[in-house]
Design an enzyme around this catalytic site. Structure first.
Site, PDB file in Angstrom:
ATOM      1  N   HIS A 169      -8.111  -4.696  -1.433  1.00 58.33           N
ATOM      2  CA  HIS A 169      -6.903  -3.952  -1.074  1.00 58.33           C
ATOM      3  C   HIS A 169      -6.115  -4.730  -0.029  1.00 58.33           C
ATOM      4  O   HIS A 169      -6.554  -4.874   1.120  1.00 58.33           O
ATOM      5  CB  HIS A 169      -7.261  -2.567  -0.532  1.00 58.33           C
ATOM      6  CG  HIS A 169      -6.047  -1.712  -0.272  1.00 58.33           C
ATOM      7  ND1 HIS A 169      -5.370  -1.085  -1.290  1.00 58.33           N
ATOM      8  CD2 HIS A 169      -5.380  -1.423   0.878  1.00 58.33           C
ATOM      9  CE1 HIS A 169      -4.349  -0.424  -0.784  1.00 58.33           C
ATOM     10  NE2 HIS A 169      -4.328  -0.618   0.533  1.00 58.33           N
ATOM     11  N   SER A 213       0.836  -1.196   0.000  1.00 54.34           N
ATOM     12  CA  SER A 213       0.000   0.000   0.000  1.00 54.34           C
ATOM     13  C   SER A 213       0.877   1.255   0.000  1.00 54.34           C
ATOM     14  O   SER A 213       1.662   1.456  -0.926  1.00 54.34           O
ATOM     15  CB  SER A 213      -0.985  -0.049   1.174  1.00 54.34           C
ATOM     16  OG  SER A 213      -2.008   0.909   1.018  1.00 54.34           O
ATOM     17  N   ASP A 236      -9.723  -3.351  -6.265  1.00 51.89           N
ATOM     18  CA  ASP A 236      -9.209  -2.665  -5.075  1.00 51.89           C
ATOM     19  C   ASP A 236     -10.046  -1.407  -4.845  1.00 51.89           C
ATOM     20  O   ASP A 236     -10.053  -0.495  -5.676  1.00 51.89           O
ATOM     21  CB  ASP A 236      -7.743  -2.301  -5.314  1.00 51.89           C
ATOM     22  CG  ASP A 236      -7.075  -1.660  -4.107  1.00 51.89           C
ATOM     23  OD1 ASP A 236      -7.783  -1.130  -3.223  1.00 51.89           O
ATOM     24  OD2 ASP A 236      -5.834  -1.678  -4.052  1.00 51.89           O
TER      25      ASP A 236
END
Length: 326
Positions: free
Chosen positions: A305, A148, A276
């Site tokens: 995600h 991320s 996502d």
């Protein structure tokens, strides 16, 4: 015309009983794997601050993976537990550096961390590289994975350093990286995303920011920070000015890794699910269209995600499949 990034087919398929990107994202956080055994070191930073680095696996291991966590993450995040445990089981050493203020103790300086902090990535990797054998010793390879926010910062570092990045690491993986920060920020600041993910992020970020204000009175407007309801508002008030940006728009533009993807010269896997909820698929496509031929894009239709729920830990397995093929 320069060669483009290669698209890889993905073996990942979400279980049919976990439909949709939100369910796949949230499910992974609700069922984390067991905590691996970790040993912590405190490192002083070049600017007089500190970070905490956790280690898993044998200190004598010949290969080391460095994992950079996501926004408000830590070595206790579900993906960090899984990847560190997998590393140790395969005979690797795993280093899990915490971005400033993310190890459970406030850092010393007014600054914190941000999505484009490639200089922080650089000194961490170069310190770890320096503590190991010379770069020419292929048996003692250093590898990196960013998740991320950590994935965006790692990709930006790879692009900025170009061929020089290969002096530090052999291969890299970015998982669910928000490669276009403006697109990701807009997505997170509306609808379900804002009510669930952004609310959770802000609860932690505002708590830390207001504690920092007690250390450094007048650093920013505490009342406005407490009232912030979007990542844009928080970044405009706190993240941007603390780290040398003119505001949230300037921060999201300059910290995004997208402009640097064409300059990457280290073999790198970019793993992002097309569903996502943090990054629209069209923004992902636009950001990676001119990516370097050294990038391999694996874009499964499902996974959410940093989710990728499966009976076996598919994400950690896929990371080491790619890194181990060097």
């Amino acid at each position: 015309m320069p060669a483009a990034a290669q698209h890889l087919p993905s073996s990942y398929r979400a279980p049919p009983w976990l439909p949709g990107g939100h369910v796949q994202t949230i499910c992974a956080t609700l069922h984390p794997p067991p905590r691996p055994a970790l040993v912590r070191e405190r490192w002083d930073t070049p600017d007089g601050d500190f970070i905490d680095v956790d280690f898993a696996g044998e200190a004598r291991a010949t290969r080391m993976l460095v994992l950079f966590h996501g926004l408000e993450g830590s070595s206790d995040s579900h993906y960090a537990r899984a990847i560190a445990a997998r590393a140790a089981s395969l005979g690797w050493r795993c280093a899990l550096p915490h971005f400033r203020g993310c190890s459970g103790e406030p850092n010393r300086l007014p600054r914190a961390y941000h999505s484009g902090d490639s200089d922080e990535i650089d000194w961490i990797l170069r310190r770890l590289r320096g503590e190991r054998a010379a770069p020419a010793d292929e048996s003692r390879g250093l590898y990196a994975v960013g998740v991320s926010l950590g994935g965006n910062a790692l990709l930006k570092w790879l692009g900025e350093r170009g061929v020089q990045a290969g002096e530090a690491i052999r291969r890299a993986v970015a998982v669910s990286a928000p490669v276009d920060l403006a697109a990701a920020g807009r997505a997170l600041d509306r609808g379900f995303n804002r009510q669930v993910y952004t609310r959770a992020f802000l609860a932690s970020m505002k708590r830390k920011a207001l504690a920092k204000l007690n250390q450094y009175p007048g650093l920013f407007d505490g009342r406005r920070v407490a009232a912030a309801r979007t990542l844009y508002e928080f970044d405009d008030l706190v993240t941007a000015p603390l780290h040398g940006f003119r505001g949230a728009d300037d921060y999201w533009s300059r910290a995004s890794c997208a402009p640097w993807l064409e300059s990457i010269r280290v073999p790198t896997l970019v793993l992002n699910a097309l569903n996502d909820p943090f990054l629209p698929a069209d923004a992902l496509d636009a950001a990676t269209r001119r990516a370097s031929a050294d990038l391999l894009l694996e874009l499964p239709a499902t996974g959410g995600h940093v989710g990728f729920p499966a009976r076996k830990d598919w994400l950690a397995q896929r990371v080491f499949e790619f890194l181990g093929s060097a």
